[in-house]
Design an enzyme around this catalytic site. Sequence first.
Site, PDB file in Angstrom:
ATOM      1  N   SER A   1      -5.346   6.658   6.136  1.00  0.00           N
ATOM      2  CA  SER A   1      -6.262   7.709   6.578  1.00  0.00           C
ATOM      3  C   SER A   1      -6.195   8.982   5.716  1.00  0.00           C
ATOM      4  O   SER A   1      -6.271  10.101   6.238  1.00  0.00           O
ATOM      5  CB  SER A   1      -6.029   8.035   8.056  1.00  0.00           C
ATOM      6  OG  SER A   1      -6.284   6.887   8.843  1.00  0.00           O
TER       7      SER A   1
ATOM      8  N   GLY B   1      -6.695   2.986   8.540  1.00  0.00           N
ATOM      9  CA  GLY B   1      -7.992   2.811   9.195  1.00  0.00           C
ATOM     10  C   GLY B   1      -8.039   3.337  10.616  1.00  0.00           C
ATOM     11  O   GLY B   1      -8.977   3.051  11.362  1.00  0.00           O
TER      12      GLY B   1
ATOM     13  N   HIS C   1      -0.900  -5.926   0.742  1.00  0.00           N
ATOM     14  CA  HIS C   1      -1.556  -5.009   1.678  1.00  0.00           C
ATOM     15  C   HIS C   1      -1.273  -5.470   3.108  1.00  0.00           C
ATOM     16  O   HIS C   1      -1.197  -6.674   3.377  1.00  0.00           O
ATOM     17  CB  HIS C   1      -3.066  -4.985   1.410  1.00  0.00           C
ATOM     18  CG  HIS C   1      -3.752  -3.871   2.142  1.00  0.00           C
ATOM     19  ND1 HIS C   1      -4.109  -3.986   3.466  1.00  0.00           N
ATOM     20  CD2 HIS C   1      -4.108  -2.620   1.758  1.00  0.00           C
ATOM     21  CE1 HIS C   1      -4.678  -2.848   3.855  1.00  0.00           C
ATOM     22  NE2 HIS C   1      -4.692  -2.002   2.834  1.00  0.00           N
TER      23      HIS C   1
ATOM     24  N   LYS D   1     -11.740  -2.946   0.223  1.00  0.00           N
ATOM     25  CA  LYS D   1     -11.608  -4.065   1.166  1.00  0.00           C
ATOM     26  C   LYS D   1     -12.864  -4.960   1.060  1.00  0.00           C
ATOM     27  O   LYS D   1     -13.412  -5.082  -0.018  1.00  0.00           O
ATOM     28  CB  LYS D   1     -11.378  -3.562   2.586  1.00  0.00           C
ATOM     29  CG  LYS D   1     -10.312  -2.473   2.653  1.00  0.00           C
ATOM     30  CD  LYS D   1      -9.882  -2.161   4.035  1.00  0.00           C
ATOM     31  CE  LYS D   1      -8.974  -0.951   4.017  1.00  0.00           C
ATOM     32  NZ  LYS D   1      -8.242  -0.759   5.253  1.00  0.00           N
TER      33      LYS D   1
ATOM     34  N   GLU E   1      -3.073  -5.754   5.588  1.00  0.00           N
ATOM     35  CA  GLU E   1      -4.056  -6.704   6.138  1.00  0.00           C
ATOM     36  C   GLU E   1      -3.776  -8.124   5.633  1.00  0.00           C
ATOM     37  O   GLU E   1      -3.981  -9.096   6.358  1.00  0.00           O
ATOM     38  CB  GLU E   1      -5.479  -6.237   5.782  1.00  0.00           C
ATOM     39  CG  GLU E   1      -5.872  -5.012   6.602  1.00  0.00           C
ATOM     40  CD  GLU E   1      -6.858  -4.076   5.933  1.00  0.00           C
ATOM     41  OE1 GLU E   1      -7.541  -4.476   4.971  1.00  0.00           O
ATOM     42  OE2 GLU E   1      -6.951  -2.915   6.381  1.00  0.00           O
TER      43      GLU E   1
ATOM     44  N   ASN F   1      -9.416   1.375  -2.277  1.00  0.00           N
ATOM     45  CA  ASN F   1      -9.404  -0.014  -1.821  1.00  0.00           C
ATOM     46  C   ASN F   1     -10.649  -0.235  -0.974  1.00  0.00           C
ATOM     47  O   ASN F   1     -10.704   0.199   0.171  1.00  0.00           O
ATOM     48  CB  ASN F   1      -8.131  -0.272  -0.992  1.00  0.00           C
ATOM     49  CG  ASN F   1      -8.128  -1.661  -0.372  1.00  0.00           C
ATOM     50  OD1 ASN F   1      -8.888  -2.527  -0.790  1.00  0.00           O
ATOM     51  ND2 ASN F   1      -7.274  -1.857   0.623  1.00  0.00           N
TER      52      ASN F   1
ATOM     53  N   GLU G   1       2.352   2.567   2.970  1.00  0.00           N
ATOM     54  CA  GLU G   1       1.237   2.685   3.910  1.00  0.00           C
ATOM     55  C   GLU G   1       1.712   2.320   5.314  1.00  0.00           C
ATOM     56  O   GLU G   1       1.786   1.125   5.653  1.00  0.00           O
ATOM     57  CB  GLU G   1       0.114   1.722   3.524  1.00  0.00           C
ATOM     58  CG  GLU G   1      -0.449   1.932   2.143  1.00  0.00           C
ATOM     59  CD  GLU G   1      -1.843   1.350   2.047  1.00  0.00           C
ATOM     60  OE1 GLU G   1      -2.771   2.128   1.868  1.00  0.00           O
ATOM     61  OE2 GLU G   1      -2.005   0.130   2.185  1.00  0.00           O
TER      62      GLU G   1
HETATM   63  C1  PEP Z   1      -5.917   1.001   2.936  1.00  0.00           C
HETATM   64  O1  PEP Z   1      -6.721   0.134   3.186  1.00  0.00           O
HETATM   65  O2  PEP Z   1      -5.014   0.775   2.114  1.00  0.00           O
HETATM   66  C2  PEP Z   1      -6.038   2.296   3.613  1.00  0.00           C
HETATM   67  C3  PEP Z   1      -5.118   3.202   3.409  1.00  0.00           C
HETATM   68  O3  PEP Z   1      -7.134   2.469   4.414  1.00  0.00           O
HETATM   69  P1  PEP Z   1      -7.609   3.868   5.113  1.00  0.00           P
HETATM   70  O4  PEP Z   1      -7.580   4.925   4.043  1.00  0.00           O
HETATM   71  O5  PEP Z   1      -8.968   3.580   5.619  1.00  0.00           O
HETATM   72  O6  PEP Z   1      -6.614   4.176   6.184  1.00  0.00           O
END
Ligand code: PEP
Length: 255
Positions: free
Chosen positions: A216, A176, A98, A12, A100, A10, A170
């Site tokens: 992460s 992040g 997601h 973003k 976000e 992803n 998630e």
């Molecule tokens: C994500 O944006 O879905 C995500 C898991 O980001 P990160 O791997 O940076 O934590």
Amino acid sequence: MTRKPIFAANWKMNKGPLETEDFADNFLSKIQQQTFPADIVIAPPFVSLAKAAEKFGNVSAVALAAQNCSEHNSGAYTGEVSAMMLKEFYLHYVILGHSERRAIYGETDEVINAKMLKARESNLRPIFCIGETLEEREGGKLEEVLRRQVTVGMKDLTERDLLDTVIAYEPVWAIGTGVTASAKQAQEAHAFVRSLVAEQFGADSAAKIRIQYGGSVKPANAEELMACPDIDGALIGGAALEPQSFLDIIVNGTK
Ligand code: PEP
């Protein structure tokens, strides 16, 4: 039940068409003719989808995803892109729900459900994201939150839709932040999500649906997380922006 793992990048709001081209050239030179025991998906921003399609359109090892779609087909929705439009690209998946989108753009479970249904009408495969905040986890609300997100977000999907849906668990506190859920925390949540799918759609669908972990994920923790029985791949943000790191996650996660 063997489920093919799926690793999705992803991006973003990163990488316009020029950087997409650089990434693609570099990634393709690294994977060469290799085959992987996993599905590989890349989700660039909308404006880079055409370049990504040009680069990956003939590469069977890599599928593309959008990061969002509208809950409408067309009309006066300035700034929105419909699932029908996305289907015109070389595109198989769409990330929906997601954290976000939920937290920054106020997407509710109901809106996400409407998007899921639109995605399916256009034959796109949803990567349906769910997960709790730290406050919810610490307040003992983990199961309640996941139950609501799954029940409402996946409402009215058919058995066939289920086969083409991927769930991404998630935990918001791990996205992040550099903090990853432990393999035990992740496995427990994944097993619970699978039990929710079993309640709503039956044991057969639950055994088949792929549930990715996100938050992460890095080359160093991919192997341990992916070894958990209910974890079927990863949705990766930061560590998938760099071709070698994304590839290392796939390689380590499929050992
Ligand atoms: C994500 O944006 O879905 C995500 C898991 O980001 P990160 O791997 O940076 O934590």
